[in-house]
Write a protein that holds these residues in place. Structure first.
Motif, mmCIF file in Angstrom:
data_model
loop_
_atom_site.group_PDB
_atom_site.id
_atom_site.type_symbol
_atom_site.label_atom_id
_atom_site.label_comp_id
_atom_site.label_asym_id
_atom_site.label_seq_id
_atom_site.Cartn_x
_atom_site.Cartn_y
_atom_site.Cartn_z
ATOM 1 N N ILE A 166 58.882 40.341 43.029
ATOM 2 C CA ILE A 166 57.782 40.406 43.990
ATOM 3 C C ILE A 166 58.050 41.506 45.015
ATOM 4 C CG2 ILE A 166 56.447 39.150 45.718
ATOM 5 C CD1 ILE A 166 57.268 36.551 44.354
ATOM 6 N N LEU A 167 57.054 42.359 45.245
ATOM 7 C CA LEU A 167 57.176 43.371 46.285
ATOM 8 C C LEU A 167 56.891 42.746 47.654
ATOM 9 C CD1 LEU A 167 55.586 46.644 44.846
ATOM 10 C CD2 LEU A 167 57.943 45.861 44.767
ATOM 11 N N LYS A 168 57.514 43.278 48.683
ATOM 12 C CA LYS A 168 57.366 42.723 50.035
ATOM 13 C C LYS A 168 56.030 43.112 50.666
ATOM 14 C CE LYS A 168 62.363 42.719 50.937
ATOM 15 N NZ LYS A 168 63.445 43.292 51.776
ATOM 16 N N GLU A 169 55.629 44.362 50.488
ATOM 17 C CA GLU A 169 54.392 44.829 51.104
ATOM 18 C C GLU A 169 53.180 44.336 50.308
ATOM 19 O OE1 GLU A 169 54.186 46.389 53.947
ATOM 20 O OE2 GLU A 169 56.362 46.568 54.196
ATOM 21 N N LYS A 170 52.022 44.230 50.986
ATOM 22 C CA LYS A 170 50.828 43.672 50.362
ATOM 23 C C LYS A 170 49.768 44.740 50.090
ATOM 24 C CE LYS A 170 51.176 39.064 52.480
ATOM 25 N NZ LYS A 170 50.459 38.062 53.301
ATOM 26 N N LEU A 171 49.002 44.508 49.033
ATOM 27 C CA LEU A 171 47.791 45.284 48.787
ATOM 28 C C LEU A 171 46.702 44.811 49.742
ATOM 29 C CD1 LEU A 171 47.151 45.391 44.915
ATOM 30 C CD2 LEU A 171 47.245 47.381 46.427
ATOM 31 N N THR A 172 45.854 45.717 50.183
ATOM 32 C CA THR A 172 44.689 45.331 50.972
ATOM 33 C C THR A 172 43.486 45.245 50.036
ATOM 34 O OG1 THR A 172 45.565 46.463 52.922
ATOM 35 C CG2 THR A 172 43.229 45.907 52.933
ATOM 36 N N HIS A 173 42.867 44.077 49.995
ATOM 37 C CA HIS A 173 41.768 43.826 49.062
ATOM 38 C C HIS A 173 40.469 43.574 49.837
ATOM 39 C CE1 HIS A 173 39.925 41.103 45.708
ATOM 40 N NE2 HIS A 173 39.435 42.313 45.694
ATOM 41 N N TYR A 174 39.510 44.491 49.697
ATOM 42 C CA TYR A 174 38.206 44.327 50.331
ATOM 43 C C TYR A 174 37.326 43.509 49.398
ATOM 44 C CZ TYR A 174 39.808 47.685 53.765
ATOM 45 O OH TYR A 174 40.524 48.301 54.759
ATOM 46 N N CYS A 175 37.600 42.206 49.357
ATOM 47 C CA CYS A 175 36.977 41.333 48.358
ATOM 48 C C CYS A 175 35.508 41.060 48.652
ATOM 49 C CB CYS A 175 37.744 40.017 48.259
ATOM 50 S SG CYS A 175 37.761 39.038 49.785
ATOM 51 N N TYR A 176 35.140 41.027 49.947
ATOM 52 C CA TYR A 176 33.779 40.623 50.312
ATOM 53 C C TYR A 176 33.057 41.791 50.955
ATOM 54 C CZ TYR A 176 29.979 37.705 52.145
ATOM 55 O OH TYR A 176 28.752 37.152 52.425
ATOM 56 N N LYS A 177 32.107 42.389 50.221
ATOM 57 C CA LYS A 177 31.305 43.491 50.757
ATOM 58 C C LYS A 177 30.107 42.938 51.516
ATOM 59 C CE LYS A 177 32.515 46.222 46.690
ATOM 60 N NZ LYS A 177 32.016 46.906 45.489
ATOM 61 N N ASP A 178 29.315 42.133 50.810
ATOM 62 C CA ASP A 178 28.177 41.444 51.412
ATOM 63 C C ASP A 178 27.883 40.212 50.564
ATOM 64 O OD1 ASP A 178 26.291 42.163 49.224
ATOM 65 O OD2 ASP A 178 26.434 44.175 50.066
ATOM 66 N N PHE A 179 26.983 39.369 51.046
ATOM 67 C CA PHE A 179 26.726 38.083 50.395
ATOM 68 C C PHE A 179 26.268 38.244 48.951
ATOM 69 C CE2 PHE A 179 24.182 34.388 49.246
ATOM 70 C CZ PHE A 179 24.985 33.335 49.655
ATOM 71 N N ASP A 181 26.543 40.770 46.855
ATOM 72 C CA ASP A 181 27.552 41.374 45.990
ATOM 73 C C ASP A 181 28.593 40.333 45.574
ATOM 74 O OD1 ASP A 181 29.110 43.923 44.981
ATOM 75 O OD2 ASP A 181 30.558 42.771 46.153
ATOM 76 N N TYR A 182 29.092 39.561 46.529
ATOM 77 C CA TYR A 182 30.109 38.555 46.222
ATOM 78 C C TYR A 182 29.531 37.438 45.358
ATOM 79 C CZ TYR A 182 34.404 35.860 46.963
ATOM 80 O OH TYR A 182 35.584 35.189 46.773
ATOM 81 N N LYS A 183 28.275 37.049 45.668
ATOM 82 C CA LYS A 183 27.617 36.017 44.864
ATOM 83 C C LYS A 183 27.484 36.471 43.414
ATOM 84 C CE LYS A 183 23.269 33.447 44.449
ATOM 85 N NZ LYS A 183 21.911 33.226 45.026
ATOM 86 N N SER A 184 27.055 37.715 43.208
ATOM 87 C CA SER A 184 26.903 38.255 41.863
ATOM 88 C C SER A 184 28.234 38.265 41.123
ATOM 89 C CB SER A 184 26.335 39.676 41.941
ATOM 90 O OG SER A 184 26.268 40.264 40.657
ATOM 91 N N LYS A 185 29.291 38.645 41.832
ATOM 92 C CA LYS A 185 30.629 38.679 41.230
ATOM 93 C C LYS A 185 31.088 37.279 40.836
ATOM 94 C CE LYS A 185 33.618 41.247 43.351
ATOM 95 N NZ LYS A 185 34.633 41.712 44.360
ATOM 96 N N MET A 186 30.878 36.299 41.711
ATOM 97 C CA MET A 186 31.317 34.934 41.440
ATOM 98 C C MET A 186 30.536 34.310 40.275
ATOM 99 S SD MET A 186 33.904 34.197 43.330
ATOM 100 C CE MET A 186 34.361 35.896 42.991
ATOM 101 N N LEU A 187 29.238 34.595 40.195
ATOM 102 C CA LEU A 187 28.440 34.088 39.077
ATOM 103 C C LEU A 187 28.899 34.703 37.760
ATOM 104 C CD1 LEU A 187 24.858 34.072 40.657
ATOM 105 C CD2 LEU A 187 26.305 32.088 40.161
ATOM 106 N N HIS A 188 29.224 35.993 37.801
ATOM 107 C CA HIS A 188 29.722 36.680 36.612
ATOM 108 C C HIS A 188 31.040 36.074 36.153
ATOM 109 C CE1 HIS A 188 30.361 39.798 33.705
ATOM 110 N NE2 HIS A 188 31.412 40.306 34.341
ATOM 111 N N TYR A 189 31.942 35.831 37.100
ATOM 112 C CA TYR A 189 33.221 35.202 36.764
ATOM 113 C C TYR A 189 32.997 33.816 36.162
ATOM 114 C CZ TYR A 189 35.831 38.715 39.479
ATOM 115 O OH TYR A 189 36.386 39.872 39.957
ATOM 116 N N GLY A 190 32.047 33.071 36.729
ATOM 117 C CA GLY A 190 31.764 31.733 36.224
ATOM 118 C C GLY A 190 31.300 31.752 34.781
#
Length: 267
Positions: A166-179, A181-190
């Motif tokens: 495991i690396l100590k430093e973290k990636l920065t993840h901009y997971c949530y752009k707008d409602f 976009d995130y909803k579309s992504k979550m439905l696709h994953y589902g």
């Protein structure tokens, strides 16, 4: 006698994309230290491909998207170097993480693969809880020692022939752009999760349709402290639960479609 020097290890940075304009620019800039950058694009329609085509340090390839495992396996095949850094288009490698990556791949005692923890960003605000505290992914590894398994179509699994660290430093993840976009992504994953379940011959039932999404929300919002993220936590936990609901709705649709096809071919 001349001192022997170990050759500097080269690094291939890989990304898969679809409609990531507004985020891919920052990602590409953060991995410019890699010896090659390869992006496999699933025929974006928002200018992502055109932007990437103009970048002198980026090789962009268009390839139809079947699922995440297949697309990432295809991207991995394109890498010229053994050491590979895999990032998402909405992720950023910080300067401190860059330093750790370069140091790690040039360490003779390096492991075969490395897990990264991630800092999750809700738009431009940090998301501290809501189930993401312990999220980690394989992001840095030797191409010759790994393969993506076919067991999952989303949140793909990496099989490692060797040790994972495991690396100590973290990636920065901009997971949530707008409602939306995130909803579309979550439905696709589902829906992809439903296909996984269908291929494994798991059956739909109404109890799971009701219980699983409710449990997902309560688990992330209460047990994983999503309420401490305030309105951000409510939104993210709700949309993650919606993804679980969509998984069972899609599984039901797939079963009905399969049953209909069976009766149509019956003599």
């Amino acid at each position: 006698m001349a001192e022997m020097h170990t050759p500097k290890q080269k690094l291939s940075a890989l990304i898969i994309t679809y409609n990531e304009i507004g985020y891919i620019e920052r990602c590409i800039e953060s991995i410019s230290f890699a010896d090659e950058i390869i992006v496999v694009d699933s025929y974006s329609t928002d200018g992502t491909y055109e932007f990437l085509s103009k970048q002198p340090n980026v090789k962009v390839i268009q390839n139809p998207f079947a699922n995440f495992t297949a697309q990432k396996s295809y991207a991995l095949e394109q890498a010229a170097n053994d050491w590979v850094l895999f990032v998402d288009a909405d992720e950023v490698v910080t300067p401190n993480l860059e330093t750790e990556i370069v140091s790690t791949i040039n360490d003779p005692k390096a492991c075969e693969a490395y897990w990264f923890y991630r800092t999750f960003m809700f738009q431009n605000q940090r998301l501290n809880f809501s189930g993401w505290q312990t999220d980690k992914n394989h992001r840095l590894f030797k191409k010759s020692k790994v393969k993506f398994t076919d067991a999952k179509l989303v949140h793909e699994t990496l099989e490692v022939d060797g040790n994972s660290c495991i690396l100590k430093e973290k990636l920065t993840h901009y997971c949530y752009k707008d409602f939306e976009d995130y909803k579309s992504k979550m439905l696709h994953y589902g829906r992809l999760k439903a296909k996984e379940a269908f291929y494994k011959e798991k059956r739909f039932n109404y109890f799971l349709l009701v219980f699983k999404p409710l449990w997902k929300f309560l688990y992330q919002f209460v047990l994983r402290l999503g309420f401490l993220d305030g309105k951000k936590g409510i939104t993210v936990c709700y949309l993650n639960a919606l993804s679980t609901l969509e998984r069972y709705r899609e599984l039901k649709r797939l079963e009905k479609k399969n049953e209909l096809a069976y009766y149509l071919v019956m003599p």
